[in-house]
Design a protein around this motif. Sequence first.
Motif, short mmCIF file in Angstrom:
data_model
loop_
_atom_site.label_atom_id
_atom_site.label_comp_id
_atom_site.label_asym_id
_atom_site.label_seq_id
_atom_site.Cartn_x
_atom_site.Cartn_y
_atom_site.Cartn_z
N PRO A 85 0.84 -1.20 0.00
CA PRO A 85 0.00 0.00 0.00
C PRO A 85 0.87 1.25 0.00
O PRO A 85 1.94 1.27 0.61
CB PRO A 85 -0.80 -0.12 1.30
CG PRO A 85 0.05 -0.97 2.19
CD PRO A 85 0.79 -1.91 1.29
N GLY A 107 -4.61 -0.55 -9.07
CA GLY A 107 -5.61 -0.35 -8.04
C GLY A 107 -5.09 0.56 -6.94
O GLY A 107 -4.41 1.55 -7.19
N LYS A 108 -5.34 0.17 -5.69
CA LYS A 108 -4.91 0.98 -4.55
C LYS A 108 -3.52 0.61 -4.07
O LYS A 108 -2.94 1.30 -3.23
CB LYS A 108 -5.91 0.83 -3.40
CG LYS A 108 -7.30 1.35 -3.72
CD LYS A 108 -8.23 1.20 -2.53
CE LYS A 108 -9.62 1.73 -2.85
NZ LYS A 108 -10.55 1.59 -1.69
#
Length: 231
Positions: A85, A107-108
């Motif tokens: 992340p 994505g994230k």
Amino acid sequence: MGRGFRAVRGHARRAAAARRGRAGRGRSGDGGPGGRGSRRGPYHRGDLLGGRVVIAAGVWSREVCASLGVRIEMAAGKGYSFSVPAESVPKRLVHPCSAKAVPAPLGKGVPVAGTMEFDRDPDRFRQGRVQALVAAARPYLPGAGWERREQEWMGPRPMTPDGLPLIGPVPGRPRILLATGHNMLDLMPAPAAGRLVAGLLTGEADPGLAARVRPVPIGPAAPGTGRGLSG
């Protein structure tokens, strides 16, 4: 992808084990090396009969061919990856050549991939390789949650000595075709390899292309002169 590799590995091992278990006993329809009849292969729902068999199990093709008494000159070039992340996700792939680690937006999270580890054991996962990727990529992703990384994964690339794939009949067993050894190209050559395998099965393959990637046995009198296989 990790589950997919484990599935291929498991099926390849079951196929090799089943072949070894039948060695010397004989089965109707086997036909023998180069003989007539159908080839019989293990399947998760039982045996399948067919006139030709294609071995396309990545680096685990070595185990299947070993059960036939054929050794493939192919090594596992293992690559590692994980997802981390990050507060600020890159807008495009980042490839710092000196770091040997490639962060890419998805994505994230940010997947980070790299490494070429040659190992006799294609299944062994080395946590130290992940730590090395973290150290290499850390300067390029400030604010990333390195201790919260997920999806740690390793995949063995089927590497051949000359960088060319092994596609064609297994020497001495013309009804068994090999299709592996795509090195670092992953899925990119799949359409061309599929067309070539189909052409070899139907007799319509480009002879020039087929000759370049055809597995050739390494003779005992001249080791290293053939491509890919020794019996």
